[in-house]
Design a protein around this motif. Structure first.
Motif, PDB file in Angstrom:
ATOM      1  N   PRO A 114      27.059  11.227 -20.856  1.00 22.91           N
ATOM      2  CA  PRO A 114      28.370  10.674 -21.200  1.00 22.91           C
ATOM      3  C   PRO A 114      28.231   9.231 -21.661  1.00 22.91           C
ATOM      4  O   PRO A 114      27.170   8.616 -21.505  1.00 22.91           O
ATOM      5  N   THR A 115      29.304   8.704 -22.218  1.00 20.02           N
ATOM      6  CA  THR A 115      29.326   7.304 -22.624  1.00 20.02           C
ATOM      7  C   THR A 115      30.428   6.591 -21.846  1.00 20.02           C
ATOM      8  O   THR A 115      31.413   7.219 -21.437  1.00 20.02           O
ATOM      9  N   THR A 146      32.863  12.245 -13.512  1.00 18.07           N
ATOM     10  CA  THR A 146      33.133  11.637 -12.219  1.00 18.07           C
ATOM     11  C   THR A 146      32.630  10.200 -12.257  1.00 18.07           C
ATOM     12  O   THR A 146      31.515   9.945 -12.716  1.00 18.07           O
ATOM     13  N   PHE A 147      33.440   9.290 -11.756  1.00 16.24           N
ATOM     14  CA  PHE A 147      33.090   7.870 -11.758  1.00 16.24           C
ATOM     15  C   PHE A 147      32.620   7.434 -10.380  1.00 16.24           C
ATOM     16  O   PHE A 147      33.028   7.999  -9.362  1.00 16.24           O
ATOM     17  N   THR A 160      37.784   7.676  -8.452  1.00 16.17           N
ATOM     18  CA  THR A 160      36.597   8.378  -8.957  1.00 16.17           C
ATOM     19  C   THR A 160      36.919   9.332 -10.111  1.00 16.17           C
ATOM     20  O   THR A 160      36.021   9.765 -10.825  1.00 16.17           O
ATOM     21  N   ALA A 161      38.192   9.650 -10.310  1.00 20.10           N
ATOM     22  CA  ALA A 161      38.574  10.537 -11.413  1.00 20.10           C
ATOM     23  C   ALA A 161      38.790   9.772 -12.713  1.00 20.10           C
ATOM     24  O   ALA A 161      38.561  10.316 -13.799  1.00 20.10           O
ATOM     25  N   VAL A 184      29.575   6.541 -14.826  1.00 19.31           N
ATOM     26  CA  VAL A 184      30.200   7.836 -15.043  1.00 19.31           C
ATOM     27  C   VAL A 184      29.094   8.886 -15.119  1.00 19.31           C
ATOM     28  O   VAL A 184      28.013   8.630 -15.638  1.00 19.31           O
ATOM     29  N   SER A 185      29.374  10.072 -14.575  1.00 22.07           N
ATOM     30  CA  SER A 185      28.384  11.149 -14.550  1.00 22.07           C
ATOM     31  C   SER A 185      29.024  12.459 -14.988  1.00 22.07           C
ATOM     32  O   SER A 185      30.194  12.714 -14.702  1.00 22.07           O
ATOM     33  N   ASP A 186      28.238  13.287 -15.681  1.00 20.29           N
ATOM     34  CA  ASP A 186      28.697  14.635 -16.027  1.00 20.29           C
ATOM     35  C   ASP A 186      28.155  15.664 -15.042  1.00 20.29           C
ATOM     36  O   ASP A 186      28.249  16.858 -15.257  1.00 20.29           O
ATOM     37  N   GLY A 187      27.558  15.178 -13.971  1.00 20.78           N
ATOM     38  CA  GLY A 187      26.975  16.058 -12.960  1.00 20.78           C
ATOM     39  C   GLY A 187      25.472  16.145 -13.089  1.00 20.78           C
ATOM     40  O   GLY A 187      24.773  16.521 -12.152  1.00 20.78           O
ATOM     41  N   THR A 188      24.953  15.749 -14.235  1.00 15.31           N
ATOM     42  CA  THR A 188      23.509  15.754 -14.471  1.00 15.31           C
ATOM     43  C   THR A 188      23.039  14.418 -14.988  1.00 15.31           C
ATOM     44  O   THR A 188      22.090  13.843 -14.466  1.00 15.31           O
TER      45      THR A 188
END
Length: 194
Positions: A114-115, A146-147, A160-161, A184-188
């Motif tokens: 993500p950016t 997720t932040f 966090t949203a 920020v994360s996309d889960g990976t």
């Protein structure tokens, strides 16, 4: 029976017949986004001096095709994720042609990080509202972001949203909180503001 038999000398020149060209090869049927795809078939013609010309139907929009070599190549992006169906590569000698069996080519999604961007204010007056929300995005469709925060000031709350950092400092909060980092994360994969 005839009383005489005449034999004529006849010359015969055979007319050459054209032999159709041949084409072989096994193209890869998938490629990861942002990776180079290249396939070149093998074509032959037993007729001497024949110039072969290649053609394609249902060429993927992200690829290029060389009519002199039959090479299908290109580097798909995230926007090209999906399947192009019924691709057929053919070769012709100008009279006859031959084709590879139709194949499908799938561009496989590869997770992109993500950016995150934004310029948070670096000071706030006591008893005044502070609010900063970064802008985040991910080119991968359907991604939930997720932040997180490191070194969160005690005076603030963090969502966090949305990545929103908000609060109203009071006199006891006067001072500096150093090295605040919002990520920020996309889960990976993840990205962070400085």
């Amino acid at each position: 029976l005839p009383s005489s038999l005449v034999v004529h000398n006849v010359s015969y020149t055979p007319i050459p017949t054209n032999t159709a060209p041949t084409i072989t090869g096994s193209p890869a049927t998938s490629v990861n986004e942002d990776s180079l795809y290249s396939f070149t078939p093998t074509a032959n013609d037993v007729d001497a001096g024949t110039t072969l010309v290649f053609s394609i139907t249902n060429k993927p929009g992200w690829a290029s095709f060389n009519t002199a070599t039959g090479t299908l190549s290109g580097t798909p992006t995230n926007a090209d994720v999906g399947t192009t169906q019924g691709i057929v590569i053919s070769v012709s000698d100008g009279t006859d042609s031959a084709s590879l069996a139709a194949f499908n080519l799938t561009v496989v999604n590869v997770n992109d990080a993500p950016t995150i961007s934004g310029s948070p204010a670096t000071s706030v007056n006591e008893n005044s509202a502070y609010s900063f929300t970064p802008v985040a995005a991910d080119v991968d469709a359907g991604t939930t972001l997720t932040f997180s925060i490191a070194n969160k000031p005690a005076l603030a709350s963090f969502n966090t949203a949305t990545g929103a950092l908000t609060g109203i400092p009071v006199h006891t909060d006067v001072g500096t909180t150093s090295d605040i980092m919002i990520s920020v994360s996309d889960g990976t994969l993840s990205a962070a503001l400085p």
